[in-house]
Design a protein around this motif. Structure first.
Motif, short mmCIF file in Angstrom:
data_model
loop_
_atom_site.label_atom_id
_atom_site.label_comp_id
_atom_site.label_asym_id
_atom_site.label_seq_id
_atom_site.Cartn_x
_atom_site.Cartn_y
_atom_site.Cartn_z
N ALA A 44 0.81 -1.21 0.00
CA ALA A 44 0.00 0.00 0.00
C ALA A 44 0.85 1.26 0.00
O ALA A 44 0.37 2.33 -0.41
N ASP A 45 2.12 1.14 0.43
CA ASP A 45 3.00 2.32 0.51
C ASP A 45 4.12 2.30 -0.52
O ASP A 45 4.95 3.21 -0.55
N ASP A 46 4.14 1.28 -1.36
CA ASP A 46 5.17 1.16 -2.40
C ASP A 46 4.63 1.81 -3.68
O ASP A 46 3.68 1.30 -4.29
N VAL A 47 5.23 2.92 -4.07
CA VAL A 47 4.74 3.69 -5.22
C VAL A 47 4.71 2.84 -6.49
O VAL A 47 3.72 2.84 -7.23
N GLU A 48 5.78 2.09 -6.75
CA GLU A 48 5.83 1.31 -7.99
C GLU A 48 4.78 0.20 -8.00
O GLU A 48 4.17 -0.09 -9.03
N THR A 49 4.55 -0.41 -6.85
CA THR A 49 3.50 -1.43 -6.76
C THR A 49 2.12 -0.83 -7.00
O THR A 49 1.29 -1.39 -7.73
N ARG A 50 1.89 0.34 -6.43
CA ARG A 50 0.59 1.01 -6.62
C ARG A 50 0.37 1.35 -8.10
O ARG A 50 -0.73 1.22 -8.62
N LEU A 51 1.41 1.83 -8.76
CA LEU A 51 1.30 2.17 -10.18
C LEU A 51 1.01 0.93 -11.02
O LEU A 51 0.16 0.93 -11.92
#
Length: 381
Positions: A44-51
């Motif tokens: 939830a806090d990993d920018v690349e995972t969210r993208l």
């Protein structure tokens, strides 16, 4: 085509306090209060995972803004305490008053007086609130809402002092009253307020900057500013410059007891400010006025677009005081170096009587009478 607002969901990630989308590079810049390894971040806090989960195939740049801890937003600079000492000369009493010196609400600490003159527009701004006695055509000086209006807490009529109370400004140093501001709320575009002026004690100059500045007012083409160098003049750090890193950023700004407020369409530059610099005018290298500084960190500075300041509050920033209360033709984007804006254009209206002897081989002009009315024609806007 994507825009920065399409990536505001990244602000939900821990430590993310700003995002900006660069259309040319198809890249998202993420500003974080503390940069941490991906290995310690949840999905939830990993920018690349969210993208990836959102199906966004976009390049990512992560910028550490220098706090070294988790923060809710950049700092609104003139609410921080203790306020650093002012740069030499900035804390003194100035009459006439230039932009860039110590000035703030009498019930606050220290800030910076910004652009002058600004003229109240005929049409109301998109979100501006004004005192009842303000009329179109009145001249005002600008600074931040949190400098003049105490983050919406002030009443119209509260005194503004130059120098600021933190710099020994007292009742005898009152230079105007709060007369207008744009409320601070989520989704805001500007942090701006206006005070009344006595034209005899105001200067249209900008402290320690070139006399010819501003050469104009930037009203379009903000996306072209990425990578450009800008310069500000302010109470605490005087004249400083930095490169523009983002031009349409959505950022969270910490207003203390008000909490974190989302601002959109902001200019983000490298470091060039400290507490007390809020309200500083920001210029391009050629002297064009481009922004109003209001927030920052140890590595970045946040500025409102000056064109948005005008539109939201309902003012027109002029390059010089009008001589007779009418429009200054250099105040609407024309530059002092542009001859078409500086050189008067004249038109002549004539009433004439001509007597001609029609029997002569050639017409002969017997008399010509002029009633000249010469007026100055302003360049079209």
């Amino acid at each position: 085509m994507p825009s920065t607002r399409d990536y505001e969901y990244l602000l939900e990630c821990e430590n993310v306090i700003g995002v900006d989308y660069d259309e040319d590079d198809h890249r998202v810049t993420v500003f974080v209060s503390q940069k941490r390894p991906r290995s310690v971040l949840g999905d939830a806090d990993d920018v690349e995972t969210r993208l990836t989960d959102a199906g966004d195939d976009v390049a990512v740049r992560v910028v550490d803004v220098g706090y070294g801890e988790t923060k809710e937003g950049f700092d609104a600079l003139s609410i921080l305490e203790p306020v650093p000492e002012a740069a030499h000369g900035r804390q003194e009493r100035h009459r006439p008053i230039p932009a860039g010196v110590s000035e703030i609400n009498a019930n606050s600490t220290a800030g910076t007086g910004g652009p002058y003159p600004a003229r109240v527009a005929e049409a109301a701004g998109a979100n501006g609130a004004w005192a009842d006695d303000v009329e179109p055509g009145d001249l005002v000086r600008l600074s931040n809402n949190h400098v003049y209006a105490r983050s919406d807490a002030a009443d119209f009529g509260e005194a503004i002092r130059q120098p600021s109370p933190e710099d020994s400004g007292g009742p005898d140093d009152e230079v105007g009253e709060l007369v207008g501001y744009v409320p601070i709320e989520d989704g805001a575009l500007v942090d701006v307020a206006a005070r009344s002026v006595d034209r005899e004690q105001e200067s249209e100059s900008y402290y320690e900057l070139e006399e010819s500045w501003p050469t104009g007012v930037r009203r379009e083409g903000y996306d072209d500013l990425r990578g450009e160098t800008v310069t500000k003049t302010g109470r605490t750090t005087a004249v400083t410059s930095a490169e523009v890193e983002a031009t349409s950023a959505s950022v969270r700004v910490d207003f203390g007891e008000r909490g974190s407020i989302l601002f959109r369409d902001q200019l983000v530059t490298g470091y060039m400010s400290e507490p007390g610099d809020s309200g500083s005018p920001v210029f391009l290298e050629d002297g064009e006025l481009v922004g109003l500084l209001f927030a920052g960190s140890a590595e970045q500075t946040i500025c409102n677009r000056i064109a948005t300041v005008e539109a939201e509050l309902g003012v027109e920033v002029l390059a010089a005081e009008p001589d007779d209360g009418t429009s200054d033709e250099r105040g609407s984007g024309e530059r002092r170096g542009d001859e078409s804006a500086d050189v008067p254009v004249y038109a002549t209206a004539m009433d004439h009587t001509v007597s001609v002897d029609l029997e002569a081989p050639e017409p002969t002009l017997e008399s010509l009478e002029f009633a000249d009315e010469i007026r100055r024609a302003r360049p079209s806007r």
